[in-house]
Design a protein around this motif. Structure first.
Motif, PDB file in Angstrom:
ATOM      1  N   SER A 157      36.448   7.517 -35.049  1.00 33.48           N
ATOM      2  CA  SER A 157      35.930   8.317 -33.940  1.00 33.48           C
ATOM      3  C   SER A 157      35.042   9.452 -34.440  1.00 33.48           C
ATOM      4  N   PHE A 158      35.422  10.064 -35.567  1.00 35.51           N
ATOM      5  CA  PHE A 158      34.589  11.125 -36.132  1.00 35.51           C
ATOM      6  C   PHE A 158      33.252  10.574 -36.623  1.00 35.51           C
ATOM      7  N   PHE A 159      33.271   9.401 -37.235  1.00 36.04           N
ATOM      8  CA  PHE A 159      32.018   8.772 -37.660  1.00 36.04           C
ATOM      9  C   PHE A 159      31.098   8.568 -36.453  1.00 36.04           C
ATOM     10  N   VAL A 160      31.648   7.978 -35.390  1.00 30.78           N
ATOM     11  CA  VAL A 160      30.847   7.688 -34.193  1.00 30.78           C
ATOM     12  C   VAL A 160      30.310   8.981 -33.580  1.00 30.78           C
ATOM     13  N   PHE A 161      31.186   9.978 -33.413  1.00 31.42           N
ATOM     14  CA  PHE A 161      30.775  11.216 -32.765  1.00 31.42           C
ATOM     15  C   PHE A 161      29.637  11.901 -33.521  1.00 31.42           C
ATOM     16  N   LEU A 162      29.747  11.998 -34.830  1.00 30.61           N
ATOM     17  CA  LEU A 162      28.714  12.689 -35.615  1.00 30.61           C
ATOM     18  C   LEU A 162      27.406  11.902 -35.637  1.00 30.61           C
ATOM     19  N   LEU A 163      27.484  10.583 -35.661  1.00 31.68           N
ATOM     20  CA  LEU A 163      26.257   9.781 -35.628  1.00 31.68           C
ATOM     21  C   LEU A 163      25.553   9.924 -34.277  1.00 31.68           C
ATOM     22  N   VAL A 164      26.328  10.064 -33.220  1.00 37.73           N
ATOM     23  CA  VAL A 164      25.745  10.270 -31.885  1.00 37.73           C
ATOM     24  C   VAL A 164      25.206  11.689 -31.736  1.00 37.73           C
ATOM     25  N   ARG A 165      26.067  12.671 -32.040  1.00 38.85           N
ATOM     26  CA  ARG A 165      25.714  14.071 -31.774  1.00 38.85           C
ATOM     27  C   ARG A 165      24.674  14.611 -32.741  1.00 38.85           C
ATOM     28  N   TRP A 166      24.811  14.290 -34.016  1.00 37.82           N
ATOM     29  CA  TRP A 166      23.931  14.893 -35.022  1.00 37.82           C
ATOM     30  C   TRP A 166      22.694  14.044 -35.294  1.00 37.82           C
ATOM     31  N   VAL A 176      28.027   0.566 -34.617  1.00 41.03           N
ATOM     32  CA  VAL A 176      27.598  -0.400 -35.632  1.00 41.03           C
ATOM     33  C   VAL A 176      27.569   0.254 -37.011  1.00 41.03           C
ATOM     34  N   ALA A 177      26.893   1.402 -37.110  1.00 37.11           N
ATOM     35  CA  ALA A 177      26.794   2.101 -38.395  1.00 37.11           C
ATOM     36  C   ALA A 177      28.152   2.589 -38.871  1.00 37.11           C
ATOM     37  N   ALA A 178      28.983   3.049 -37.930  1.00 40.80           N
ATOM     38  CA  ALA A 178      30.308   3.549 -38.286  1.00 40.80           C
ATOM     39  C   ALA A 178      31.167   2.457 -38.902  1.00 40.80           C
ATOM     40  N   LYS A 179      30.973   1.200 -38.468  1.00 40.50           N
ATOM     41  CA  LYS A 179      31.755   0.102 -39.046  1.00 40.50           C
ATOM     42  C   LYS A 179      31.504  -0.005 -40.544  1.00 40.50           C
ATOM     43  N   LEU A 180      30.240   0.094 -40.954  1.00 39.59           N
ATOM     44  CA  LEU A 180      29.917  -0.018 -42.373  1.00 39.59           C
ATOM     45  C   LEU A 180      30.499   1.156 -43.161  1.00 39.59           C
ATOM     46  N   LEU A 181      30.378   2.362 -42.611  1.00 41.64           N
ATOM     47  CA  LEU A 181      30.906   3.541 -43.288  1.00 41.64           C
ATOM     48  C   LEU A 181      32.427   3.485 -43.381  1.00 41.64           C
ATOM     49  N   ASN A 182      33.063   3.105 -42.284  1.00 42.65           N
ATOM     50  CA  ASN A 182      34.527   3.030 -42.259  1.00 42.65           C
ATOM     51  C   ASN A 182      35.040   1.923 -43.167  1.00 42.65           C
ATOM     52  N   LEU A 183      34.297   0.821 -43.247  1.00 46.83           N
ATOM     53  CA  LEU A 183      34.670  -0.268 -44.140  1.00 46.83           C
ATOM     54  C   LEU A 183      34.707   0.218 -45.587  1.00 46.83           C
ATOM     55  N   SER A 184      33.725   1.016 -45.972  1.00 47.57           N
ATOM     56  CA  SER A 184      33.661   1.511 -47.343  1.00 47.57           C
ATOM     57  C   SER A 184      34.824   2.450 -47.661  1.00 47.57           C
ATOM     58  N   SER A 185      35.108   3.373 -46.737  1.00 46.64           N
ATOM     59  CA  SER A 185      36.206   4.311 -46.992  1.00 46.64           C
ATOM     60  C   SER A 185      37.551   3.585 -46.983  1.00 46.64           C
ATOM     61  N   ASN A 186      37.711   2.578 -46.109  1.00 47.48           N
ATOM     62  CA  ASN A 186      38.949   1.803 -46.084  1.00 47.48           C
ATOM     63  C   ASN A 186      39.125   0.979 -47.355  1.00 47.48           C
ATOM     64  N   ALA A 187      38.013   0.412 -47.836  1.00 48.31           N
ATOM     65  CA  ALA A 187      38.078  -0.410 -49.048  1.00 48.31           C
ATOM     66  C   ALA A 187      38.529   0.422 -50.237  1.00 48.31           C
ATOM     67  N   ALA A 188      38.050   1.659 -50.317  1.00 45.50           N
ATOM     68  CA  ALA A 188      38.456   2.544 -51.415  1.00 45.50           C
ATOM     69  C   ALA A 188      39.955   2.782 -51.374  1.00 45.50           C
ATOM     70  N   ALA A 189      40.476   3.072 -50.175  1.00 45.93           N
ATOM     71  CA  ALA A 189      41.910   3.310 -50.037  1.00 45.93           C
ATOM     72  C   ALA A 189      42.707   2.040 -50.351  1.00 45.93           C
ATOM     73  N   LEU A 190      42.202   0.886 -49.919  1.00 45.24           N
ATOM     74  CA  LEU A 190      42.906  -0.375 -50.154  1.00 45.24           C
ATOM     75  C   LEU A 190      43.001  -0.689 -51.645  1.00 45.24           C
ATOM     76  N   VAL A 191      41.938  -0.401 -52.388  1.00 44.42           N
ATOM     77  CA  VAL A 191      41.968  -0.617 -53.842  1.00 44.42           C
ATOM     78  C   VAL A 191      43.109   0.183 -54.473  1.00 44.42           C
ATOM     79  N   LEU A 192      43.229   1.449 -54.061  1.00 44.44           N
ATOM     80  CA  LEU A 192      44.294   2.294 -54.607  1.00 44.44           C
ATOM     81  C   LEU A 192      45.680   1.770 -54.230  1.00 44.44           C
ATOM     82  N   PHE A 193      45.855   1.381 -52.956  1.00 41.90           N
ATOM     83  CA  PHE A 193      47.143   0.851 -52.517  1.00 41.90           C
ATOM     84  C   PHE A 193      47.495  -0.444 -53.265  1.00 41.90           C
ATOM     85  N   THR A 194      46.499  -1.305 -53.469  1.00 42.80           N
ATOM     86  CA  THR A 194      46.732  -2.574 -54.163  1.00 42.80           C
ATOM     87  C   THR A 194      47.135  -2.343 -55.613  1.00 42.80           C
ATOM     88  N   LEU A 195      46.422  -1.457 -56.286  1.00 44.43           N
ATOM     89  CA  LEU A 195      46.731  -1.162 -57.682  1.00 44.43           C
ATOM     90  C   LEU A 195      48.136  -0.591 -57.843  1.00 44.43           C
TER      91      LEU A 195
END
Length: 252
Positions: A157-166, A176-195
């Motif tokens: 929601s923060f990704f979407v709001f800032l892309l709209v407002r700013w 659409v853009a937020a999906k790519l950004l959120n995917l990247s941040s989620n992938a980073a967290a998933l790598v840590l959880f997996t390790l």
């Protein structure tokens, strides 16, 4: 029965997440309810391992129908991943508890601003061009990516709001853009959880399939009904986030 319940929750989470983010509002509570004795980090990792696939497919589906500004969003996505790693590292050193009571008020301000500005996000009129747009997108990516790694609730929601407002995107292009950004941040967290071994793969695999199915349906709904529909869903999800974070901060 437990597997059926969390698989259904994963599908519903994928549907909501594909439209405007916030799928964690559905899937995480379901996992904690069904497996109350589970290690929180393992439940979080299992959630990420399922939702990352739905987010991936949503980003792919959107990119086929809505033009993704790749030269802007790929560097921003890389910084979102770096920010998420940094936030995840910091949370091992500093408690994010102070954010718990602040977050409902921040979300309330986001909701209030969105309701007052009824025309916000209805038209796609990017405010910046060239390097200025790249800098703004990268700032959003690293800032919210850091927040995602450090604390997390409401990241989409923060990704979407800032892309709209700013940046001046409409709600559909911002989603659409937020999906790519959120995917990247989620992938980073998933790598840590997996390790760290914090993923239940026997749950993650069927949940991932269900999440993708829900994501595909949500993407089609968003593309069919446009920015107005995404705005309504944004308001619903942020309202739910306010209730959930207020309960966690003050009532639980």
């Amino acid at each position: 029965m437990e597997l059926l319940f969390v698989t259904f929750a994963s599908a519903l989470a994928g549907f909501v997440d594909a439209i405007v983010g916030g799928g964690g509002l559905i899937l995480l509570p379901a996992l904690f309810a069904v497996y109350p004795s589970g290690v929180p980090a393992t439940l979080l990792g299992t959630n990420k391992s399922a939702s990352v696939w739905g987010t991936s497919f949503a980003a792919w589906q959107y990119s086929r129908r809505v033009q993704m500004p790749w030269r802007i969003m790929l560097p921003a996505a890389a910084l979102a991943m770096a920010g998420s790693f940094a936030g995840a590292w910091l949370v091992t050193r500093v408690s994010p508890e102070f954010l718990r009571q602040l977050l409902p008020f921040v979300l309330l301000a986001v909701l209030g601003y969105t309701l007052v500005r009824k025309d916000m996000g209805q038209h796609h009129t990017p405010r910046f061009q060239g390097r200025a747009e790249l800098l703004a997108a990268c700032t959003v990516g690293v800032g919210i990516g850091f927040y995602d790694g450090f604390f997390g609730p409401g990241t989409g929601s923060f990704f979407v709001f800032l892309l709209v407002r700013w940046l001046g995107y409409d709600f559909l292009n911002a989603s659409v853009a937020a999906k790519l950004l959120n995917l990247s941040s989620n992938a980073a967290a998933l790598v840590l959880f997996t390790l760290k071994g914090h993923v239940w793969w026997h749950l993650a695999l069927p949940m991932a399939v269900a999440n993708v199915m829900g994501s595909l349906l949500g993407t089609r709904m968003a593309l069919k009904h446009g920015a107005g529909f995404v705005r309504v869903m944004f308001i619903v999800v942020v309202s739910a986030l306010i209730c959930k974070t207020s309960w966690d901060a003050f009532l639980r």
